[in-house]
Design an enzyme around this catalytic site. Structure first.
Site, PDB file in Angstrom:
ATOM      1  N   MET A   1       2.027  10.464   6.357  1.00 27.86           N
ATOM      2  CA  MET A   1       1.386   9.773   5.422  1.00 27.86           C
ATOM      3  C   MET A   1       1.624   8.449   6.300  1.00 27.86           C
ATOM      4  O   MET A   1       2.325   7.736   6.793  1.00 27.86           O
ATOM      5  CB  MET A   1       2.153   9.507   4.154  1.00 27.86           C
ATOM      6  CG  MET A   1       2.070  10.867   3.332  1.00 27.86           C
ATOM      7  SD  MET A   1       2.553  10.591   1.752  1.00 27.86           S
ATOM      8  CE  MET A   1       2.434  12.396   1.216  1.00 27.86           C
TER       9      MET A   1
ATOM     10  N   LYS B   1       8.905   7.701  11.059  1.00 30.24           N
ATOM     11  CA  LYS B   1       7.527   7.810  11.309  1.00 30.24           C
ATOM     12  C   LYS B   1       7.113   6.630  12.048  1.00 30.24           C
ATOM     13  O   LYS B   1       6.486   6.841  13.202  1.00 30.24           O
ATOM     14  CB  LYS B   1       6.750   7.417   9.888  1.00 30.24           C
ATOM     15  CG  LYS B   1       5.493   6.740  10.095  1.00 30.24           C
ATOM     16  CD  LYS B   1       4.425   7.775  10.281  1.00 30.24           C
ATOM     17  CE  LYS B   1       2.786   7.328  10.408  1.00 30.24           C
ATOM     18  NZ  LYS B   1       2.567   6.271  10.903  1.00 30.24           N
TER      19      LYS B   1
ATOM     20  N   HIS C   1       7.028   5.736   1.670  1.00 31.19           N
ATOM     21  CA  HIS C   1       7.756   4.710   1.301  1.00 31.19           C
ATOM     22  C   HIS C   1       8.621   4.982   0.123  1.00 31.19           C
ATOM     23  O   HIS C   1       9.766   4.359  -0.090  1.00 31.19           O
ATOM     24  CB  HIS C   1       6.601   3.387   0.919  1.00 31.19           C
ATOM     25  CG  HIS C   1       5.839   2.834   1.973  1.00 31.19           C
ATOM     26  ND1 HIS C   1       4.293   3.293   1.636  1.00 31.19           N
ATOM     27  CD2 HIS C   1       5.934   2.098   2.935  1.00 31.19           C
ATOM     28  CE1 HIS C   1       3.820   2.412   2.901  1.00 31.19           C
ATOM     29  NE2 HIS C   1       4.703   1.962   3.506  1.00 31.19           N
TER      30      HIS C   1
ATOM     31  N   ALA D   1       0.857  -1.094   0.053  1.00 25.22           N
ATOM     32  CA  ALA D   1      -0.038  -0.015   0.120  1.00 25.22           C
ATOM     33  C   ALA D   1       0.971   1.128   0.024  1.00 25.22           C
ATOM     34  O   ALA D   1       0.748   2.089   0.943  1.00 25.22           O
ATOM     35  CB  ALA D   1      -1.008   0.106   1.165  1.00 25.22           C
TER      36      ALA D   1
ATOM     37  N   HIS E   1       2.881   4.417  -0.577  1.00 19.72           N
ATOM     38  CA  HIS E   1       2.695   5.753  -0.385  1.00 19.72           C
ATOM     39  C   HIS E   1       4.027   6.771  -0.629  1.00 19.72           C
ATOM     40  O   HIS E   1       4.997   6.093  -0.618  1.00 19.72           O
ATOM     41  CB  HIS E   1       1.868   6.583   0.554  1.00 19.72           C
ATOM     42  CG  HIS E   1       2.356   6.260   2.056  1.00 19.72           C
ATOM     43  ND1 HIS E   1       3.412   6.589   2.297  1.00 19.72           N
ATOM     44  CD2 HIS E   1       1.815   5.372   2.849  1.00 19.72           C
ATOM     45  CE1 HIS E   1       3.921   6.351   3.574  1.00 19.72           C
ATOM     46  NE2 HIS E   1       2.689   5.503   3.728  1.00 19.72           N
TER      47      HIS E   1
ATOM     48  N   GLN F   1      10.095   1.448  15.937  1.00 19.32           N
ATOM     49  CA  GLN F   1      10.480   0.327  15.332  1.00 19.32           C
ATOM     50  C   GLN F   1      11.871   0.409  14.640  1.00 19.32           C
ATOM     51  O   GLN F   1      12.583  -0.465  14.779  1.00 19.32           O
ATOM     52  CB  GLN F   1       9.571   0.270  14.054  1.00 19.32           C
ATOM     53  CG  GLN F   1       9.979  -0.697  13.007  1.00 19.32           C
ATOM     54  CD  GLN F   1       8.552  -0.861  11.965  1.00 19.32           C
ATOM     55  OE1 GLN F   1       7.738  -1.522  12.064  1.00 19.32           O
ATOM     56  NE2 GLN F   1       8.951  -0.080  10.853  1.00 19.32           N
TER      57      GLN F   1
HETATM   58  P1  AMP Z   1       4.928  -0.041   6.389  1.00 20.16           P
HETATM   59  O1  AMP Z   1       4.505  -0.314   5.202  1.00 20.16           O
HETATM   60  O2  AMP Z   1       3.781   0.763   7.134  1.00 20.16           O
HETATM   61  O3  AMP Z   1       5.298  -1.289   7.315  1.00 20.16           O
HETATM   62  O4  AMP Z   1       5.868   0.839   6.526  1.00 20.16           O
HETATM   63  C1  AMP Z   1       7.230   0.506   5.753  1.00 20.16           C
HETATM   64  C2  AMP Z   1       8.360   1.560   6.061  1.00 20.16           C
HETATM   65  O5  AMP Z   1       7.958   2.766   5.661  1.00 20.16           O
HETATM   66  C3  AMP Z   1       8.734   1.590   7.365  1.00 20.16           C
HETATM   67  O6  AMP Z   1      10.085   1.814   7.752  1.00 20.16           O
HETATM   68  C4  AMP Z   1       8.059   3.057   7.898  1.00 20.16           C
HETATM   69  O7  AMP Z   1       8.465   3.905   8.826  1.00 20.16           O
HETATM   70  C5  AMP Z   1       8.050   3.668   6.358  1.00 20.16           C
HETATM   71  N1  AMP Z   1       6.957   4.614   6.479  1.00 20.16           N
HETATM   72  C6  AMP Z   1       5.823   4.461   6.660  1.00 20.16           C
HETATM   73  N2  AMP Z   1       5.214   5.711   6.553  1.00 20.16           N
HETATM   74  C7  AMP Z   1       6.388   6.831   6.331  1.00 20.16           C
HETATM   75  C8  AMP Z   1       6.164   8.204   6.151  1.00 20.16           C
HETATM   76  N3  AMP Z   1       5.104   9.014   6.152  1.00 20.16           N
HETATM   77  N4  AMP Z   1       7.164   8.806   5.906  1.00 20.16           N
HETATM   78  C9  AMP Z   1       8.572   8.061   6.032  1.00 20.16           C
HETATM   79  N5  AMP Z   1       8.591   6.664   6.033  1.00 20.16           N
HETATM   80  C10 AMP Z   1       7.454   6.001   6.309  1.00 20.16           C
END
Ligand code: AMP
Length: 285
Positions: A186, A151, A39, A34, A36, A155
């Site tokens: 985001m 973000k 990512h 998903a 954005h 983690q």
């Molecule tokens: P997720 O798919 O939500 O598990 O996120 C994958 C990676 O994208 C993780 O390292 C998150 O911290 C990073 N991430 C998610 N949202 C943002 C954002 N708004 N800005 C920067 N990195 C992000």
């Protein structure tokens, strides 16, 4: 050009082997899809630093402590591949479930300390799931650099600790949070908010900024947090799980930003759990 989607570890290893023999550097960007702009900013940083970039997409069941959240998590592989086509990605690794958790899988990676507080308290088992899958993805991809978003600040700290403790030869790099024009961080979970919910959720960031500015002005945290909670409730956040000031390194509670510090928040809006954090400038003695 669209990068190939690989679903089996053997195929990933074959690709990786040719890169390593050619002396190329490899980066990994772990995601749950998903995708954005947040990512994509990680992918851009990875592409700028390394010869080869692997983006992983795996909705990891072990890090969900709520079955409905797992079931409702958006899965948009086709759109994700199109978004990545504009970047210099070499492989999209979308492992089949048995490539991560084969039959009889019995190993858990559990980090203590930084993983015990904040989301560790409210989402039992979440960081065990994160540390386990990320350790596997680090070992499977053999990458030298990994890109994560600030973000999810806790983690990022958990993953850094895990990689150091297990001697995985990888550098974990944290990248700045990407926000909507409204200031809302985001998140794939924002997709589940209504337009009104998105507008109300955007009140979180200015409240955090005001608190950070007043901390730097010398005020102590406890009364500021009380005031902020009232403002957030008025904006429609009906359950504020935490609104904390903590030191960045060990995530210990602070009343003043006397060390590198973060303001970290988790709160529910319209049945969606949102998290955010910002850096607070350090008060010099
Ligand atoms: P997720 O798919 O939500 O598990 O996120 C994958 C990676 O994208 C993780 O390292 C998150 O911290 C990073 N991430 C998610 N949202 C943002 C954002 N708004 N800005 C920067 N990195 C992000």
């Amino acid at each position: 050009m669209t990068a190939p989607i690989l679903r089996r570890l053997n195929d990933l290893r074959a690709e990786h082997g040719t890169w390593i023999r050619a002396g190329e550097s490899v980066a990994v960007v772990p995601t749950m899809g998903a995708l954005h702009a947040g990512h994509l900013s990680l992918v851009e940083a990875a592409c700028a630093a390394c010869d080869r970039v692997i983006v992983t997409i795996f909705v990891n069941p072990r890090q969900f402590n709520n079955a409905a959240d797992l079931a409702n998590y958006p899965r948009t592989e086709h759109e994700d591949a199109i978004k990545l086509a504009g970047l210099d990605v070499d492989v999209i690794y979308v492992p089949d479930g048995d490539q991560i958790y084969p039959d009889g899988y019995a190993t858990n990676v559990s980090v203590s300390g930084v993983a015990d507080v904040l989301d560790g308290e409210f989402r039992h088992g979440h960081f065990d799931g994160v540390a386990t899958v990320v350790a596997k993805l680090f070992l499977q991809t053999g990458a030298q650099k990994a890109y994560f978003g600030q973000k999810d600040f806790q983690q990022l700290m958990v993953v850094k600790r895990m990689a150091r403790d297990l001697d995985i030869p990888i550098e974990v790099i944290g990248c700045a949070t990407v926000r909507e024009a409204s200031g809302l961080a985001m998140s794939s979970r924002n997709l589940r908010l209504s337009p009104e919910g998105l507008e109300r959720a955007a009140k979180l960031y200015p409240v955090m900024q005001q608190v950070a500015a007043r901390l730097v002005g010398g005020e102590s945290f406890a009364p500021l947090a009380d005031e902020a909670r009232i403002k957030l409730q008025a904006a429609g956040f009906n359950d504020i799980e935490y609104f904390d000031l903590r030191c960045e390194e060990h995530l210990q509670l602070l009343d003043r930003p006397t060390r590198p510090a973060r303001l970290l928040v988790a709160a529910w809006m319209d049945g969606i759990r949102l998290i955010d954090n910002i850096e607070v400038d350090e008060l010099k003695a």
